[in-house]
Design a protein around this motif. Structure first.
Motif, PDB file in Angstrom:
ATOM      1  N   LYS A  67       0.833  -1.208   0.000  1.00 19.26           N
ATOM      2  CA  LYS A  67       0.000   0.000   0.000  1.00 19.26           C
ATOM      3  C   LYS A  67       0.865   1.254   0.000  1.00 19.26           C
ATOM      4  N   ALA A  68       1.937   1.229   0.795  1.00 19.64           N
ATOM      5  CA  ALA A  68       2.803   2.397   0.918  1.00 19.64           C
ATOM      6  C   ALA A  68       3.510   2.709  -0.400  1.00 19.64           C
ATOM      7  N   PHE A  69       4.001   1.685  -1.084  1.00 15.74           N
ATOM      8  CA  PHE A  69       4.686   1.900  -2.359  1.00 15.74           C
ATOM      9  C   PHE A  69       3.696   2.329  -3.444  1.00 15.74           C
ATOM     10  N   LYS A  70       2.499   1.769  -3.392  1.00 15.61           N
ATOM     11  CA  LYS A  70       1.503   2.057  -4.426  1.00 15.61           C
ATOM     12  C   LYS A  70       0.941   3.462  -4.307  1.00 15.61           C
ATOM     13  N   ALA A  71       0.879   3.999  -3.095  1.00 18.19           N
ATOM     14  CA  ALA A  71       0.288   5.320  -2.874  1.00 18.19           C
ATOM     15  C   ALA A  71       1.058   6.390  -3.648  1.00 18.19           C
ATOM     16  N   ARG A 127      11.565  -6.738  -4.294  1.00 17.09           N
ATOM     17  CA  ARG A 127      10.642  -6.778  -5.442  1.00 17.09           C
ATOM     18  C   ARG A 127       9.977  -5.418  -5.638  1.00 17.09           C
ATOM     19  N   LEU A 128       9.536  -4.809  -4.545  1.00 15.93           N
ATOM     20  CA  LEU A 128       8.866  -3.511  -4.632  1.00 15.93           C
ATOM     21  C   LEU A 128       9.825  -2.413  -5.077  1.00 15.93           C
ATOM     22  N   ARG A 129      11.078  -2.502  -4.643  1.00 17.55           N
ATOM     23  CA  ARG A 129      12.066  -1.501  -5.073  1.00 17.55           C
ATOM     24  C   ARG A 129      12.282  -1.580  -6.584  1.00 17.55           C
ATOM     25  N   ALA A 130      12.261  -2.801  -7.124  1.00 15.98           N
ATOM     26  CA  ALA A 130      12.410  -2.961  -8.573  1.00 15.98           C
ATOM     27  C   ALA A 130      11.161  -2.465  -9.313  1.00 15.98           C
ATOM     28  N   LEU A 131       9.998  -2.644  -8.672  1.00 14.15           N
ATOM     29  CA  LEU A 131       8.729  -2.239  -9.271  1.00 14.15           C
ATOM     30  C   LEU A 131       8.528  -0.732  -9.216  1.00 14.15           C
ATOM     31  N   TYR A 132       9.034  -0.104  -8.160  1.00 12.14           N
ATOM     32  CA  TYR A 132       8.914   1.349  -7.985  1.00 12.14           C
ATOM     33  C   TYR A 132      10.320   1.941  -7.785  1.00 12.14           C
ATOM     34  N   PRO A 133      11.129   1.991  -8.832  1.00 11.47           N
ATOM     35  CA  PRO A 133      12.534   2.424  -8.686  1.00 11.47           C
ATOM     36  C   PRO A 133      12.688   3.873  -8.213  1.00 11.47           C
ATOM     37  N   GLU A 134      11.652   4.679  -8.418  1.00  8.66           N
ATOM     38  CA  GLU A 134      11.738   6.084  -8.018  1.00  8.66           C
ATOM     39  C   GLU A 134      11.484   6.297  -6.527  1.00  8.66           C
ATOM     40  N   GLY A 146      16.473 -11.116  13.227  1.00 10.49           N
ATOM     41  CA  GLY A 146      15.507 -11.084  12.132  1.00 10.49           C
ATOM     42  C   GLY A 146      15.073  -9.683  11.769  1.00 10.49           C
ATOM     43  N   ALA A 147      15.037  -8.785  12.755  1.00  7.80           N
ATOM     44  CA  ALA A 147      14.675  -7.389  12.488  1.00  7.80           C
ATOM     45  C   ALA A 147      15.766  -6.696  11.683  1.00  7.80           C
ATOM     46  N   TYR A 148      17.041  -7.011  11.992  1.00 10.76           N
ATOM     47  CA  TYR A 148      18.126  -6.428  11.197  1.00 10.76           C
ATOM     48  C   TYR A 148      18.155  -7.058   9.798  1.00 10.76           C
ATOM     49  N   TYR A 149      17.804  -8.326   9.711  1.00  7.59           N
ATOM     50  CA  TYR A 149      17.666  -9.009   8.413  1.00  7.59           C
ATOM     51  C   TYR A 149      16.744  -8.180   7.512  1.00  7.59           C
ATOM     52  N   ILE A 150      15.594  -7.775   8.048  1.00  4.68           N
ATOM     53  CA  ILE A 150      14.647  -6.955   7.283  1.00  4.68           C
ATOM     54  C   ILE A 150      15.248  -5.588   6.970  1.00  4.68           C
ATOM     55  N   ALA A 151      15.904  -4.983   7.962  1.00  4.62           N
ATOM     56  CA  ALA A 151      16.494  -3.653   7.767  1.00  4.62           C
ATOM     57  C   ALA A 151      17.513  -3.642   6.635  1.00  4.62           C
ATOM     58  N   ALA A 152      18.252  -4.753   6.491  1.00  3.73           N
ATOM     59  CA  ALA A 152      19.293  -4.830   5.469  1.00  3.73           C
ATOM     60  C   ALA A 152      18.739  -4.745   4.051  1.00  3.73           C
ATOM     61  N   SER A 153      17.435  -4.917   3.899  1.00  2.22           N
ATOM     62  CA  SER A 153      16.823  -4.823   2.574  1.00  2.22           C
ATOM     63  C   SER A 153      16.600  -3.374   2.144  1.00  2.22           C
ATOM     64  N   ALA A 154      16.688  -2.440   3.081  1.00  3.74           N
ATOM     65  CA  ALA A 154      16.419  -1.035   2.791  1.00  3.74           C
ATOM     66  C   ALA A 154      17.597  -0.367   2.077  1.00  3.74           C
ATOM     67  N   ASP A 155      17.310   0.758   1.441  1.00  4.39           N
ATOM     68  CA  ASP A 155      18.373   1.515   0.782  1.00  4.39           C
ATOM     69  C   ASP A 155      19.357   2.070   1.809  1.00  4.39           C
ATOM     70  N   GLU A 156      18.834   2.555   2.919  1.00  3.56           N
ATOM     71  CA  GLU A 156      19.683   3.085   3.980  1.00  3.56           C
ATOM     72  C   GLU A 156      19.069   2.746   5.330  1.00  3.56           C
ATOM     73  N   ILE A 157      19.924   2.644   6.349  1.00  4.94           N
ATOM     74  CA  ILE A 157      19.471   2.317   7.703  1.00  4.94           C
ATOM     75  C   ILE A 157      19.931   3.407   8.662  1.00  4.94           C
ATOM     76  N   TYR A 158      19.011   3.838   9.534  1.00  7.65           N
ATOM     77  CA  TYR A 158      19.330   4.836  10.551  1.00  7.65           C
ATOM     78  C   TYR A 158      18.865   4.320  11.913  1.00  7.65           C
TER      79      TYR A 158
END
Length: 334
Positions: A109-113, A142-149, A163-175
């Motif tokens: 939903k967030a990417f589609k908005a 997958r969503l990053r490839a679908l919405y590259p912008e 497991g939470a850091y596992y998910i975080a590692a998928s992001a472009d940047e981590i803070y």
């Protein structure tokens, strides 16, 4: 001349009259006691009816909230340019608040908005299921490839481990905050053995199987060296998968060393130097200073008021505690 058989000539009661008077007084006392008991019973009945009505009224209110939950749920204001927020909160496991289904639903939903300028994964979790974490990781890619912008940022609050850091590692940047707990790149499988206890209390274990390894990791059977060695290979494989995904996500930003994948956890300030995160910040500061859309809109699915009430009564807490204590015997990234 007739005389009163109950009175003497001098007008005083005879001895024969006294027992009758005593009986009369006793009956009056009994009568008063019975009337008092009746009053108490009537009062108890009235209070009983009152509390029953109160209980039924409470149940009807809860039922009404459950049936008409949509009427009580405020609409999410998605108008105008904003930063979308998806929460990863609590133990990551199927059926929990931080399940892959819930997180992925919100991410889509967030990417589609159209009005969302970027997405923030707001993480406060000690980890959990490697499968659920892997599902989210793959969906982010997958969503990053679908919405590259549209970029996605992970922001760790109190803790983003395993497991939470596992998910975080998928992001472009981590803070993260300077005092946040970050890392714990490792795998654990916890459980208990009750073999000696069974022998002490005189309980015989009767477990019929077809397949020599069907009692593998049974808490009521001894753990053989063979079983221990095999299970260690499972943990090592899962750990290798975890490390591989972190390396793919973080790339050359990681400062490789012997301790990085040992399961240790670091503060946010230390994590910057190790390349585990890109900088210090909060969801608000990232939205304002990096994304340029200060308005935050939370896309995380909210339970109905009835579900939230059940959670407050401790159902989710009990399930989470069972997972944390390893009572379900599953492999955990935490």
């Amino acid at each position: 001349m007739g005389s009163n058989p109950w009175e003497a000539e001098d007008g005083k009661e005879t001895e024969a009259a006294k027992p009758q008077e005593t009986k009369t007084k006793e009956w009056r006392l009994i009568e008063r006691a019975m009337m008092g008991m009746q009053k108490e019973q009537r009062s108890a009945r009235r209070w009983g009816i009152f509390f029953k009505l109160l209980t039924f009224g409470y149940l009807f209110v809860i039922l009404g909230i459950y049936l008409f939950a949509d009427s009580f749920t405020p609409d999410m204001d998605e108008s105008g340019s904003h930063t979308a927020v998806v929460q990863v909160k609590g133990v990551i496991a199927d059926g929990e608040e931080a399940s892959a289904d819930a997180i992925i639903y919100a991410l889509r939903k967030a990417f589609k908005a159209e009005a969302s300028k970027a997405v923030i994964l707001r993480i406060n979790s000690p980890g959990g299921s490697p499968v659920q974490s892997g599902y989210v990781y793959d969906e982010v890619k997958r969503l990053r490839a679908l919405y590259p912008e549209k970029k996605i940022y992970a922001v760790i609050t109190d803790i983003g481990a395993s497991g939470a850091y596992y998910i975080a590692a998928s992001a472009d940047e981590i803070y993260a905050d300077k005092a946040s707990l970050v890392g714990s790149i490792g795998v654990v499988s916890s459980g208990f053995g009750f073999v000696d206890l069974m022998e002490k209390v005189g309980v015989e274990r009767r477990n019929l199987i077809a397949g020599e390894n069907k009692t593998f990791l049974d808490p009521f059977s001894p753990l053989s060296d063979k079983d221990r060695a095999f299970w260690q290979t499972v943990l090592n494989t899962t750990h290798a998968q975890f490390i591989d995904q972190v390396r793919k996500g973080r790339g050359d930003r990681l400062k490789e060393n012997d301790q990085l994948y040992s399961g240790l956890v670091w503060t946010g300030e230390q994590a910057v130097g190790l390349g585990l995160i890109d900088g210090l910040g909060s969801s608000s500061s990232v939205a304002r200073d990096i994304i340029g859309a200060e308005k935050l809109v939370d896309y995380t699915p909210k339970g109905t008021p009835f579900e939230q009430l059940v959670d407050q009564l401790g159902v989710s807490f009990a399930k989470s505690m069972a997972t944390q204590l390893g009572l379900n015997g599953a492999v955990q990234l935490r």
